[in-house]
Every structure is written in structure tokens, then in C-alpha cells.
Design a protein around this motif. Sequence first.
Motif, PDB file in Angstrom:
ATOM      1  N   GLN A 161       3.520  13.253   4.589  1.00 42.05           N
ATOM      2  CA  GLN A 161       4.525  12.369   5.178  1.00 42.05           C
ATOM      3  C   GLN A 161       5.141  11.446   4.134  1.00 42.05           C
ATOM      4  O   GLN A 161       6.328  11.103   4.212  1.00 42.05           O
ATOM      5  N   LEU A 162       4.331  11.043   3.151  1.00 44.80           N
ATOM      6  CA  LEU A 162       4.821  10.161   2.099  1.00 44.80           C
ATOM      7  C   LEU A 162       5.441  10.921   0.934  1.00 44.80           C
ATOM      8  O   LEU A 162       6.039  10.311   0.046  1.00 44.80           O
ATOM      9  N   GLY A 163       5.295  12.238   0.934  1.00 45.52           N
ATOM     10  CA  GLY A 163       5.780  13.025  -0.195  1.00 45.52           C
ATOM     11  C   GLY A 163       4.959  12.790  -1.443  1.00 45.52           C
ATOM     12  O   GLY A 163       5.479  12.856  -2.562  1.00 45.52           O
ATOM     13  N   LEU A 164       3.663  12.497  -1.274  1.00 46.04           N
ATOM     14  CA  LEU A 164       2.789  12.172  -2.403  1.00 46.04           C
ATOM     15  C   LEU A 164       2.353  13.422  -3.154  1.00 46.04           C
ATOM     16  O   LEU A 164       2.065  14.456  -2.554  1.00 46.04           O
ATOM     17  N   ARG A 165       2.269  13.293  -4.467  1.00 48.46           N
ATOM     18  CA  ARG A 165       1.653  14.308  -5.312  1.00 48.46           C
ATOM     19  C   ARG A 165       0.711  13.602  -6.270  1.00 48.46           C
ATOM     20  O   ARG A 165       0.966  12.459  -6.695  1.00 48.46           O
ATOM     21  N   LEU A 166      -0.348  14.274  -6.617  1.00 53.82           N
ATOM     22  CA  LEU A 166      -1.380  13.628  -7.427  1.00 53.82           C
ATOM     23  C   LEU A 166      -0.941  13.374  -8.862  1.00 53.82           C
ATOM     24  O   LEU A 166      -1.545  12.559  -9.554  1.00 53.82           O
ATOM     25  N   ASN A 167       0.083  14.057  -9.316  1.00 55.45           N
ATOM     26  CA  ASN A 167       0.525  13.888 -10.696  1.00 55.45           C
ATOM     27  C   ASN A 167       1.701  12.929 -10.834  1.00 55.45           C
ATOM     28  O   ASN A 167       2.324  12.849 -11.891  1.00 55.45           O
ATOM     29  N   PHE A 168       2.021  12.189  -9.738  1.00 56.17           N
ATOM     30  CA  PHE A 168       3.123  11.233  -9.819  1.00 56.17           C
ATOM     31  C   PHE A 168       2.718  10.057 -10.704  1.00 56.17           C
ATOM     32  O   PHE A 168       1.608   9.534 -10.607  1.00 56.17           O
ATOM     33  N   VAL A 169       3.652   9.622 -11.551  1.00 56.51           N
ATOM     34  CA  VAL A 169       3.398   8.467 -12.407  1.00 56.51           C
ATOM     35  C   VAL A 169       3.594   7.174 -11.628  1.00 56.51           C
ATOM     36  O   VAL A 169       2.859   6.200 -11.813  1.00 56.51           O
ATOM     37  N   LYS A 170       4.572   7.178 -10.732  1.00 59.64           N
ATOM     38  CA  LYS A 170       4.873   5.988  -9.943  1.00 59.64           C
ATOM     39  C   LYS A 170       3.764   5.750  -8.931  1.00 59.64           C
ATOM     40  O   LYS A 170       3.397   6.657  -8.180  1.00 59.64           O
ATOM     41  N   PRO A 171       3.213   4.524  -8.861  1.00 61.29           N
ATOM     42  CA  PRO A 171       2.082   4.283  -7.967  1.00 61.29           C
ATOM     43  C   PRO A 171       2.510   4.175  -6.500  1.00 61.29           C
ATOM     44  O   PRO A 171       3.679   3.952  -6.178  1.00 61.29           O
ATOM     45  N   LEU A 172       1.532   4.300  -5.626  1.00 64.58           N
ATOM     46  CA  LEU A 172       1.720   4.089  -4.195  1.00 64.58           C
ATOM     47  C   LEU A 172       1.633   2.591  -3.928  1.00 64.58           C
ATOM     48  O   LEU A 172       0.752   1.905  -4.448  1.00 64.58           O
ATOM     49  N   VAL A 173       2.541   2.070  -3.104  1.00 66.29           N
ATOM     50  CA  VAL A 173       2.570   0.636  -2.799  1.00 66.29           C
ATOM     51  C   VAL A 173       2.025   0.422  -1.382  1.00 66.29           C
ATOM     52  O   VAL A 173       2.418   1.128  -0.451  1.00 66.29           O
ATOM     53  N   ILE A 174       1.130  -0.578  -1.255  1.00 65.18           N
ATOM     54  CA  ILE A 174       0.525  -0.901   0.042  1.00 65.18           C
ATOM     55  C   ILE A 174       0.938  -2.318   0.433  1.00 65.18           C
ATOM     56  O   ILE A 174       0.753  -3.257  -0.339  1.00 65.18           O
ATOM     57  N   TYR A 175       1.493  -2.465   1.627  1.00 65.57           N
ATOM     58  CA  TYR A 175       1.901  -3.774   2.138  1.00 65.57           C
ATOM     59  C   TYR A 175       1.031  -4.147   3.332  1.00 65.57           C
ATOM     60  O   TYR A 175       0.778  -3.323   4.219  1.00 65.57           O
ATOM     61  N   ALA A 176       0.579  -5.389   3.349  1.00 64.29           N
ATOM     62  CA  ALA A 176      -0.173  -5.923   4.493  1.00 64.29           C
ATOM     63  C   ALA A 176       0.267  -7.353   4.730  1.00 64.29           C
ATOM     64  O   ALA A 176       0.463  -8.116   3.769  1.00 64.29           O
ATOM     65  N   PRO A 177       0.462  -7.772   5.984  1.00 70.12           N
ATOM     66  CA  PRO A 177       0.875  -9.161   6.253  1.00 70.12           C
ATOM     67  C   PRO A 177      -0.203 -10.145   5.805  1.00 70.12           C
ATOM     68  O   PRO A 177      -1.395  -9.887   5.963  1.00 70.12           O
ATOM     69  N   LYS A 178       0.269 -11.268   5.249  1.00 66.56           N
ATOM     70  CA  LYS A 178      -0.673 -12.288   4.805  1.00 66.56           C
ATOM     71  C   LYS A 178      -1.357 -12.894   6.025  1.00 66.56           C
ATOM     72  O   LYS A 178      -0.700 -13.406   6.935  1.00 66.56           O
ATOM     73  N   ARG A 179      -2.660 -12.814   6.024  1.00 62.63           N
ATOM     74  CA  ARG A 179      -3.428 -13.237   7.188  1.00 62.63           C
ATOM     75  C   ARG A 179      -3.519 -14.743   7.307  1.00 62.63           C
ATOM     76  O   ARG A 179      -3.622 -15.287   8.412  1.00 62.63           O
ATOM     77  N   THR A 180      -3.449 -15.438   6.183  1.00 64.16           N
ATOM     78  CA  THR A 180      -3.667 -16.890   6.176  1.00 64.16           C
ATOM     79  C   THR A 180      -2.378 -17.684   6.001  1.00 64.16           C
ATOM     80  O   THR A 180      -2.425 -18.891   5.797  1.00 64.16           O
ATOM     81  N   SER A 181      -1.224 -17.019   6.083  1.00 64.14           N
ATOM     82  CA  SER A 181       0.051 -17.722   5.884  1.00 64.14           C
ATOM     83  C   SER A 181       0.984 -17.459   7.049  1.00 64.14           C
ATOM     84  O   SER A 181       0.852 -16.473   7.774  1.00 64.14           O
ATOM     85  N   ARG A 182       1.963 -18.327   7.178  1.00 66.92           N
ATOM     86  CA  ARG A 182       2.984 -18.145   8.198  1.00 66.92           C
ATOM     87  C   ARG A 182       4.043 -17.173   7.693  1.00 66.92           C
ATOM     88  O   ARG A 182       4.218 -16.985   6.487  1.00 66.92           O
ATOM     89  N   ILE A 183       4.767 -16.586   8.631  1.00 65.54           N
ATOM     90  CA  ILE A 183       5.850 -15.673   8.266  1.00 65.54           C
ATOM     91  C   ILE A 183       7.023 -16.484   7.717  1.00 65.54           C
ATOM     92  O   ILE A 183       7.465 -17.466   8.318  1.00 65.54           O
ATOM     93  N   ASN A 184       7.485 -16.087   6.565  1.00 66.98           N
ATOM     94  CA  ASN A 184       8.627 -16.731   5.928  1.00 66.98           C
ATOM     95  C   ASN A 184       9.902 -16.066   6.433  1.00 66.98           C
ATOM     96  O   ASN A 184      10.226 -14.941   6.058  1.00 66.98           O
ATOM     97  N   LEU A 185      10.642 -16.749   7.330  1.00 70.79           N
ATOM     98  CA  LEU A 185      11.841 -16.160   7.916  1.00 70.79           C
ATOM     99  C   LEU A 185      12.961 -16.027   6.896  1.00 70.79           C
ATOM    100  O   LEU A 185      13.830 -15.148   7.039  1.00 70.79           O
ATOM    101  N   MET A 186      12.987 -16.902   5.900  1.00 70.30           N
ATOM    102  CA  MET A 186      14.031 -16.829   4.885  1.00 70.30           C
ATOM    103  C   MET A 186      13.768 -15.683   3.911  1.00 70.30           C
ATOM    104  O   MET A 186      14.697 -14.990   3.486  1.00 70.30           O
TER     105      MET A 186
END
Length: 412
Positions: free
Chosen positions: A155-180
Motif C-alpha cells: 500500500q505504501l509502495g515500499l521496497r527494501l532497497n529504497f534510500v529514502k526513509p519511511l516517515v511515521i507521524y503520531a499526534p503529540k500526546r502531551t500537547s495541544r493541537i496547534n491550529l495555526m
Amino acid sequence: MKLALRIAIRYLFARKSQNVINVISMISVTGVLVGSLALIVVLSVFNGLHGLIGSLYGSFDPDLKITPEKGKVFNLDSIPYEKLVKTEGVEVVSQVLEDHALLRSDKRQVPAIVMGVDDAFAKVSGIDSIMVDGRYKLRQNQQNYGVAGYVLADQLGLRLNFVKPLVIYAPKRTSRINLMRPDLSFKKEYLHPVGLFAVRQLEYDSKYLIVNIDQARGLFEYGDSVVSSLGIAVNDQFDIGDVKNEVEALIGHGFEVKDQHEQHATFYKLMRVEKLMAYLILLFILVIALFNVIGTLSLLIFEKKQSIGTLRSMGADRLLINKIFLVEGWLISLAGVTTGVLLGALLIWLQQEFGLLRFQGDGAFIVEAYPVALEWTDMVLVYFSVSLIGLLAAWYPVRVIVRRYYSEQGDD
């Protein structure tokens, strides 16, 4: 009863005045035989599928899994962790921290479950055995790596020989959402996938990315002693149920300890219901086939009409005559079900040993031949249920027809 059995056997195998009676008798036996054989085969197929899928789950899941009853995580300080590790029968304990995150590879974004595990995870699961590409490695020389389900990687189009890393995003658990600046409300981690695994179950293969637990704790902003679950590998010399009871007594209330069946209770319950429905449907078809026994027994009683008078003149009461023909009808059912069960067991053994029925395809399936497993409980269930229905099928014509002929002989 011995006298009734001896006379019933003699009547059953004696030459008949009409050959059609022999033919109908064989048809009745064959109908019961085929129905019983079908029951054994279908139940064994369900057992085989049950075992196959269970083994697939077992390659990823631990023998026992400890999770909190409330909330997503718990602190190791809330349980006697050191005592747990030293509990008799507990071979290895693995710490796991998992939560939802967003994965991005180039322009593709897919929501997934990031599962952080420690070095012991490979010992409580069979992750090494289900790697289909690359290898299982999560950290080396302070460099973070990961392994993903093969469907998720596709689904991500991943290949093991890619030089570009995979990016993981997770919401900050201890901070408020920055609307700006919404992008500042997310923590970001990078890693290079070095392996793909295949459990052959979409709930794993399309959702899970396995990373080092320290990276997961940093991503989700948890402390070093926080986990979402503990995986336990049980020593082969100990019973899992006994170890589970000891662990439950040790950690107390507020936690759930589940074995592999309980971890997928819905799936196993569904399999049991499907197996039960298949059994009932085939049994109903077999009941229809057993109506042949009623017709066969009616002809056999008519054939021995004169013998009923002879037996009565010799002092036999109606109860004894009823027993004779009831046993004769039951023997027809027993002959069919016994042969059917034995042939079904033989067929299952041949499938297990030689794989008579195979999947068509070049390595596209998990197994080469249809999985089957014969359980003695199924054999007993089929034998007694068919025998009981056969007895009931014989009871009606015996009760009605014998009473009439017995009365007629008495009037004569």
C-alpha cells in the motif's frame, strides 16, 4: 435381548423371496454410509482450517498476553514484574507498546499500527519464520530499522532497497493541537524497513509496522517502563493453562491474561458456529436418507409376516417381536454408519499422508494440499448421532406394522 439380536441377524442376512428387497436394503446402507462419510470429511476439513489459521496466528502472537482491563497502557511498576519473569513455566517475557500512527512513503500515506517491541519479541513469537523478504532487525549501531506487513508495504509502495526513509507521524500526546501550524502537533520518526512479514491474515499484514520499543516510546511520548502489553512464552514442559492461572494470581485484578485462543475469541467462536451449522445441515440431509430405512424395514417385516405367526405360536410376545425387527432396522443403520466412519477416517488419513487434493497454483497458497484433521470426538459424535437417528427411524414402522401383523396372526 440376545435372542432378539440373533434372530434379527438371521433375518437380515437370510435370502429374500424378492430380490428387490436386497437391492433396497443395499441402497439404505449406502445412503447412511455416504452421509456418515460426508460428515466425517466436512468436520475434518473444518478442523484442518481451524488448525491452519490458528498456527498462522501463533506465528505472531505469544502463548500468553497480559493487557490492562482499562486504558491502553500500564506501568511495569504496577505489577510484580521481577516475580513474573521468574514464575515457573515462564520462559521469556517481552515488552510491547503499540498505538496508531500515520505512515508516509514518498506521496503515499497509510494509517497503521506501530508496534514497538524489545529484543525478546523474536523469542515469544515466530516472527523469524514468517519473514518473506529481507530479515528481522530493529536496531543496529543506534540506527533504527523496522519490518512491515507485506500488504502494508504494498500500500505504501515500499521496497527494501529504497534510500529514502519511511516517515511515521503520531499526534503529540502531551500537547495541544496547534491550529495555526497543525504539522507542529505531530511527532515524527524515521526508519528504514529491512524486512517484510506475512502472517497471511489481513488484520496483521495490512496494519502492522514493527519497530524498536525505545523508538515507539519516543514517538508516543511514554516513559521507559510503560507498555501496552506483555507477551509470555511458556516452557514446552508446562501446561499453558496452569501457567496462565499462576500469572493471573500473581498480577491480581485490573489485568487480563489471554492465551492464543482468547486473543482471537471471535474468530474461534465463528469457526465453531460454522462447524456446528455444517454438521446440522449434513445431519438433516442424512435424516432424509434414513427414510429409506423405514421403507426397507417395512418390506422386511412384510417378508417375515408368516414368521411373526410362527414366533407367536412358539410363545413369543409382541415385545420380543418388536425387539427383533427394531434391532434388524438398527443394524442397517449401524452397518452404514460404521462403514462410512471408517472410510471417512481412511480418506482423511490418505489426504494427510499423500495430499490427494491439492491447490492449483505455483506457490500462491500457504499449504500445497487441503488441510484436514481427524478428531476422535467427531467420529464418536457422528457414530452416536447417526445410530440414534437410525434407531428412531426403525422404531416407527416396527411399532405400527408389527402390531397390525401380530393382531392379524392372533385373529387367524
